[in-house]
Design an enzyme around this catalytic site. Sequence first.
Site, PDB file in Angstrom:
ATOM      1  N   CYS A  91       0.827  -1.206   0.000  1.00 30.08           N
ATOM      2  CA  CYS A  91       0.000   0.000   0.000  1.00 30.08           C
ATOM      3  C   CYS A  91       0.870   1.269   0.000  1.00 30.08           C
ATOM      4  O   CYS A  91       1.449   1.613  -1.027  1.00 30.08           O
ATOM      5  CB  CYS A  91      -0.991  -0.017   1.173  1.00 30.08           C
ATOM      6  SG  CYS A  91      -2.325   1.204   1.007  1.00 30.08           S
ATOM      7  N   HIS A 112      -3.623  -4.873   0.976  1.00 30.72           N
ATOM      8  CA  HIS A 112      -3.065  -5.250   2.280  1.00 30.72           C
ATOM      9  C   HIS A 112      -3.182  -6.762   2.500  1.00 30.72           C
ATOM     10  O   HIS A 112      -4.167  -7.235   3.073  1.00 30.72           O
ATOM     11  CB  HIS A 112      -3.814  -4.535   3.398  1.00 30.72           C
ATOM     12  CG  HIS A 112      -3.497  -3.082   3.520  1.00 30.72           C
ATOM     13  ND1 HIS A 112      -2.438  -2.607   4.254  1.00 30.72           N
ATOM     14  CD2 HIS A 112      -4.115  -1.999   2.985  1.00 30.72           C
ATOM     15  CE1 HIS A 112      -2.405  -1.286   4.188  1.00 30.72           C
ATOM     16  NE2 HIS A 112      -3.411  -0.890   3.415  1.00 30.72           N
ATOM     17  N   GLU A 125      -1.735  -8.395   4.669  1.00 31.32           N
ATOM     18  CA  GLU A 125      -1.602  -8.637   6.113  1.00 31.32           C
ATOM     19  C   GLU A 125      -2.892  -8.395   6.886  1.00 31.32           C
ATOM     20  O   GLU A 125      -3.017  -8.806   8.050  1.00 31.32           O
ATOM     21  CB  GLU A 125      -0.479  -7.772   6.689  1.00 31.32           C
ATOM     22  CG  GLU A 125      -0.830  -6.327   6.992  1.00 31.32           C
ATOM     23  CD  GLU A 125      -0.912  -5.410   5.778  1.00 31.32           C
ATOM     24  OE1 GLU A 125      -1.015  -4.183   5.970  1.00 31.32           O
ATOM     25  OE2 GLU A 125      -0.896  -5.904   4.625  1.00 31.32           O
TER      26      GLU A 125
END
Length: 251
Positions: free
Chosen positions: A113, A199, A201
């Site tokens: 990002c 993202h 994660e």
Amino acid sequence: MGPPLRIAILECDTPVEKVNLKYKGYHGVFSLLLRESAAALGQPEKLDPETGMDISGWDVVTAQEYPKLEDVDALVLTGSKHDSFEDHPWILKLIEYTKQAMQDKRVKIFGICFGHQILARALNVKVGRNTAGWELAVCEVDLSQAGKELFGRDKLRIHQMHQDIAYGYPSEVISLGASPKCAVQGMYIPGKLITVQGHPEFREDIMTELITLRTATGLFNKEQSEDAMSRAGIEHDGVAIAGAFLKMLLE
């Protein structure tokens, strides 16, 4: 098995309070993802999920501390609430460090990002606000042929939380894919660099907390919030994305 992979997480932000307490910063969030991805590779003789990685965290915003490049095998540039196009001293320092890392033939880089945009900026591409607005929660990315081969998917599902974009591709990178709202969803230099605008994660609990807080401040309207919440729990490909990066490190 060789020595552990030395992976430095360049923490470009601090998570919101609940997420920070639960995961202990972005170092904790990414450590969990990388260990899950190592386990999914199913090659403990090459990369043990628990002992095969030495994952360190570096506060590049307040402390502005960085590892020596000779002491790491890989860098992860995290997301951030900050704008990648600003000229704050810590952002300019991060860009300069990123340029040095790009010149190092040994160190691999994973940009997420804000980190994806910093890599683009370090490679002389304009970054800024997206006229199409926010891209939120789990969205589909149409992968290029290179993206399909790298991630082992025909399409990619990934969490999104951004209103900024890279406006084009540096000449030295390969496109990984695009979405209706963002043409530059990922960059790839074989053996060197993987970035994604989304993202990998993020998890449902992280996304729902961000949506809740940002709706409360008026950043998202009711329609945006409800739409994003409806997609926050969709299964996504975060483990496969980080797994592609780990495979690159093992090459």
